[in-house]
Each structure stands twice: as C-alpha cells, then as structure tokens.
Scaffold this motif. Structure first.
Motif: not given
Length: 155
Positions: A14-20, A84-86, A120-125, A130-138
């Motif tokens: 689920p964490f990676f849903a919709g990732l290209p 883990g997000w550290s 190397e790929d700011p779009t991936l970063g 965004k995904r980790f920020a959502s985890v941190v907030v929840s």
C-alpha cells in the motif's frame, strides 16, 4: 514454486501504490528481503539510520527506554506498514529502538542508496518525501491520542 520479484512485492504494498514502474525498479535496486527472529532488534536508538523496512509479515514494537521502567512500547508496526524514516533526515540516526515481537519478514531498503537515487531523480525524492510525511503525520496523531488517554482524568 513461484518467486516474487522485489519490484512486484513493492508494487503490491500500500505505501507504494500508484508509483510508476521506473520508480519501483529504482527502489527494488536498493532493496533486500530480510527475516528477523522474534526478540531481535531491527535498529537501536542512536545507531546510524541506514535503511527503512517494508513490513510484509509479523509485528515490530517501537520502543524507548524509560529509566524507571525499562523499555516502553510507543507503537506497534504490522504487516503492510513501513518502519523508519530517520534514514531520510540528517543526522541519519535512530531515535527509538525497534524490536521484532514475532518473526518478521520484510524488505530492507538501503537509505544511502535511496538518498543517492533521490538526488539523481528529484521526482522520486519528492514522491517518497510526500509518502513518508504522511506516515509521520499519522504516527504523530496516534501518539497524541495515546498521550491524551494516558493523561486523561479518570473519574
């Protein structure tokens, strides 16, 4: 016997849903399957945060040490969650302990590899941030509820 690819495992999480697919391939290149026995630590407070975990099976307790009480569980992380997000934020050190409550199967993603790929790929970063920020907030919201319950006036 069917062997799942790391990319396939990531795409089903689920964490990676919709990732290209190209991003999933990049992530898979930084991933490894791991098995952690019950009671073993995935990481310890103060250690270098060099990876994060995609929990596939089992349960992990995130703990802190209280001098008067010993280890205190702060939260539980189960299958279909990330741990883990550290690894993403300097100084790249763990702020808690993480201990397998039961045998754990997970993907361990190398944080050093991922930081390099994100540079190397700011779009991936940006997508991972965004995904980790959502985890941190929840998780902060869950901690807030725990604290409200802990300090609630009992009648």
């Amino acid at each position: 016997m069917s062997i799942e690819s790391l990319e396939g495992i990531l795409s089903a999480h689920p964490f990676f849903a919709g990732l290209p697919p190209p991003h999933l391939g990049t992530l898979a290149g930084c991933a490894a399957n791991v098995k952690i026995p019950a009671g073993a630590y995935l990481f310890r407070e103060g250690q270098a945060a060099e990876r994060f975990f995609v929990i596939r099976a089992g349960q992990v307790a995130v703990e802190t040490f209280a001098p008067a009480r010993g280890p205190v569980a702060i939260e539980s992380v189960d299958a279909n969650e990330v741990l883990g997000w550290s690894w993403l934020f300097p100084p790249y050190r763990w702020h808690f302990d993480a201990r397998a409550v039961s045998p754990v199967r997970a993907l361990a993603l190398d944080g050093v590899c991922l930081r390099r790929k994100c540079e190397e790929d700011p779009t991936l970063g940006y997508e991972l941030l965004k995904r980790f920020a959502s985890v941190v907030v929840s998780r902060l919201e869950a901690t807030q509820l725990q604290l409200l319950d802990l300090y609630a006036v009992r009648q």
